[in-house]
Design a protein around this motif. Sequence first.
Motif, mmCIF file in Angstrom:
data_model
loop_
_atom_site.group_PDB
_atom_site.id
_atom_site.type_symbol
_atom_site.label_atom_id
_atom_site.label_comp_id
_atom_site.label_asym_id
_atom_site.label_seq_id
_atom_site.Cartn_x
_atom_site.Cartn_y
_atom_site.Cartn_z
ATOM 1 N N THR A 287 9.790 24.641 -28.576
ATOM 2 C CA THR A 287 8.623 23.896 -29.037
ATOM 3 C C THR A 287 8.659 23.672 -30.544
ATOM 4 O O THR A 287 8.174 22.647 -31.038
ATOM 5 N N THR A 288 9.253 24.603 -31.289
ATOM 6 C CA THR A 288 9.310 24.443 -32.747
ATOM 7 C C THR A 288 10.303 23.373 -33.181
ATOM 8 O O THR A 288 10.296 22.969 -34.347
ATOM 9 N N THR A 289 11.151 22.902 -32.278
ATOM 10 C CA THR A 289 12.191 21.946 -32.668
ATOM 11 C C THR A 289 11.702 20.502 -32.652
ATOM 12 O O THR A 289 12.473 19.586 -32.928
ATOM 13 N N ARG A 290 10.424 20.308 -32.320
ATOM 14 C CA ARG A 290 9.858 18.954 -32.280
ATOM 15 C C ARG A 290 8.455 18.985 -32.874
ATOM 16 O O ARG A 290 7.813 20.034 -32.921
ATOM 17 N N ALA A 291 7.980 17.862 -33.315
ATOM 18 C CA ALA A 291 6.672 17.787 -33.949
ATOM 19 C C ALA A 291 5.569 17.690 -32.908
ATOM 20 O O ALA A 291 5.763 17.184 -31.805
ATOM 21 N N GLY A 292 4.386 18.203 -33.283
ATOM 22 C CA GLY A 292 3.185 17.950 -32.509
ATOM 23 C C GLY A 292 2.960 18.798 -31.291
ATOM 24 O O GLY A 292 2.387 18.327 -30.307
ATOM 25 N N ALA A 293 3.356 20.075 -31.313
ATOM 26 C CA ALA A 293 3.075 21.003 -30.212
ATOM 27 C C ALA A 293 3.544 20.451 -28.869
ATOM 28 O O ALA A 293 2.813 20.480 -27.881
ATOM 29 N N GLU A 294 4.770 19.957 -28.815
ATOM 30 C CA GLU A 294 5.324 19.405 -27.583
ATOM 31 C C GLU A 294 6.243 20.426 -26.919
ATOM 32 O O GLU A 294 7.367 20.647 -27.367
ATOM 33 N N PRO A 295 5.782 21.062 -25.847
ATOM 34 C CA PRO A 295 6.613 22.067 -25.182
ATOM 35 C C PRO A 295 7.725 21.416 -24.376
ATOM 36 O O PRO A 295 7.683 20.219 -24.066
ATOM 37 N N PRO A 296 8.730 22.201 -24.006
ATOM 38 C CA PRO A 296 9.832 21.655 -23.207
ATOM 39 C C PRO A 296 9.406 21.394 -21.771
ATOM 40 O O PRO A 296 8.389 21.901 -21.292
ATOM 41 N N THR A 297 10.204 20.599 -21.093
ATOM 42 C CA THR A 297 9.978 20.319 -19.682
ATOM 43 C C THR A 297 10.818 21.256 -18.826
ATOM 44 O O THR A 297 11.725 21.936 -19.317
ATOM 45 N N LEU A 298 10.544 21.261 -17.525
ATOM 46 C CA LEU A 298 11.336 22.076 -16.611
ATOM 47 C C LEU A 298 12.800 21.657 -16.614
ATOM 48 O O LEU A 298 13.697 22.482 -16.495
ATOM 49 N N VAL A 299 13.037 20.362 -16.761
ATOM 50 C CA VAL A 299 14.418 19.876 -16.783
ATOM 51 C C VAL A 299 15.174 20.480 -17.964
ATOM 52 O O VAL A 299 16.329 20.911 -17.835
ATOM 53 N N GLU A 300 14.530 20.538 -19.120
ATOM 54 C CA GLU A 300 15.169 21.118 -20.299
ATOM 55 C C GLU A 300 15.462 22.601 -20.126
ATOM 56 O O GLU A 300 16.356 23.147 -20.776
ATOM 57 N N LEU A 301 14.686 23.247 -19.262
ATOM 58 C CA LEU A 301 14.804 24.695 -19.107
ATOM 59 C C LEU A 301 15.637 25.099 -17.903
ATOM 60 O O LEU A 301 15.676 26.278 -17.549
ATOM 61 N N GLU A 302 16.300 24.160 -17.273
ATOM 62 C CA GLU A 302 17.163 24.489 -16.153
ATOM 63 C C GLU A 302 18.227 25.499 -16.573
ATOM 64 O O GLU A 302 18.884 25.333 -17.601
ATOM 65 N N GLY A 303 18.359 26.538 -15.800
ATOM 66 C CA GLY A 303 19.361 27.558 -16.101
ATOM 67 C C GLY A 303 18.864 28.670 -16.989
ATOM 68 O O GLY A 303 19.570 29.668 -17.178
ATOM 69 N N VAL A 304 17.644 28.543 -17.532
ATOM 70 C CA VAL A 304 17.094 29.605 -18.375
ATOM 71 C C VAL A 304 16.522 30.695 -17.484
ATOM 72 O O VAL A 304 15.683 30.433 -16.604
ATOM 73 N N ALA A 305 16.965 31.934 -17.674
ATOM 74 C CA ALA A 305 16.531 33.044 -16.821
ATOM 75 C C ALA A 305 15.044 33.305 -17.009
ATOM 76 O O ALA A 305 14.508 33.239 -18.104
ATOM 77 N N ARG A 306 14.380 33.621 -15.908
ATOM 78 C CA ARG A 306 12.957 33.938 -15.934
ATOM 79 C C ARG A 306 12.672 35.377 -15.540
ATOM 80 O O ARG A 306 11.572 35.868 -15.724
ATOM 81 N N LEU A 307 13.646 36.047 -14.940
ATOM 82 C CA LEU A 307 13.426 37.403 -14.414
ATOM 83 C C LEU A 307 14.148 38.440 -15.266
ATOM 84 O O LEU A 307 15.091 38.122 -15.962
#
Length: 307
Positions: A287-307
């Motif tokens: 979220t810090t890599t873009r302006a205006g409090a824009e969080p990432p999408t699920l597509v951007e987070l594919e492969g990121v561990a959640r557990l």
Amino acid sequence: MIVVAGESLIDLIVGPDGRVEAIPGGGPYNVARTLGRLGRSVAFLGRLSSDRFGSILRAGLAVEGVDLALAPATDAPTLLAVAELDAAGGATYRFYVEGTAAPGLAPTDVPGGLPPTTTAFHVGTLGLVFEPMASTIEALVAAAPADVLVMADPNCRPTAIRDPAAYRARLDRILGRVDVVKVSVDDLAWLDPDAGPIDAARLILEEGPAAVLLTNGPQPVRLVTSRGVTELAVPAVRVVDTVGAGDAFSAGFLAAWAEAGRGRADLIDEAALVGPARFAIDVGARTTTRAGAEPPTLVELEGVARL
């Protein structure tokens, strides 16, 4: 369903070059919007103005699939915040509050309390400051069913807190029912200036929470529990601005926690906390890599561990 209670507002973001941009925001608004973007079932609990800014806020939640059944409309104008960014992307805030929509949230707006489908409840930022919203949310926390995970992010805004002693007293009261606290070193320096951050986090644990997620910008996040302190690395990214990053972090934690099907009983397992905390770090950092409090999408987070 995850319920997020508190304020929505318009951030008038003033850049280092003097440019001004109007961005939908407010800590709870950002948390709800991020949870929706991350594919979770989420409801926003807070008043929304019928003015043009309010319409923008409502649309911003709706497009992410956020349930607005707990977001009554009002003719009061939208709460405004002026966020002045420094050269490093850090923000300082001033608020224009009197007679605005968000602070007017009253018990009559939520006569039935939390919906029976609620599994987690997030509170914080100005939702614990402005009245009668703050008292309304405090009562909802106190009445939260035993199986509902409660997460709080004080996200302190000293310029908005007219009575620091009353604010600290309210925070102490709700901590008895809060399970997870997300807090920054800056928050703790203001809340407890006589203690170092780890000692201050441990004092929070004594009030009732099972875990404190302690953030410090690009430094490692520290997961503080009664069993000790675990450091979790933050990836190096090019920071554009930090607005909404902490809110995205909180949403990331709750999203991963919910996806794993975990509940309050799992809080005793420190390993169960680490995975969601790591996912939260990734969501916040992106979220810090873009302006205006824009969080990432699920597509951007594919492969990121959640557990």
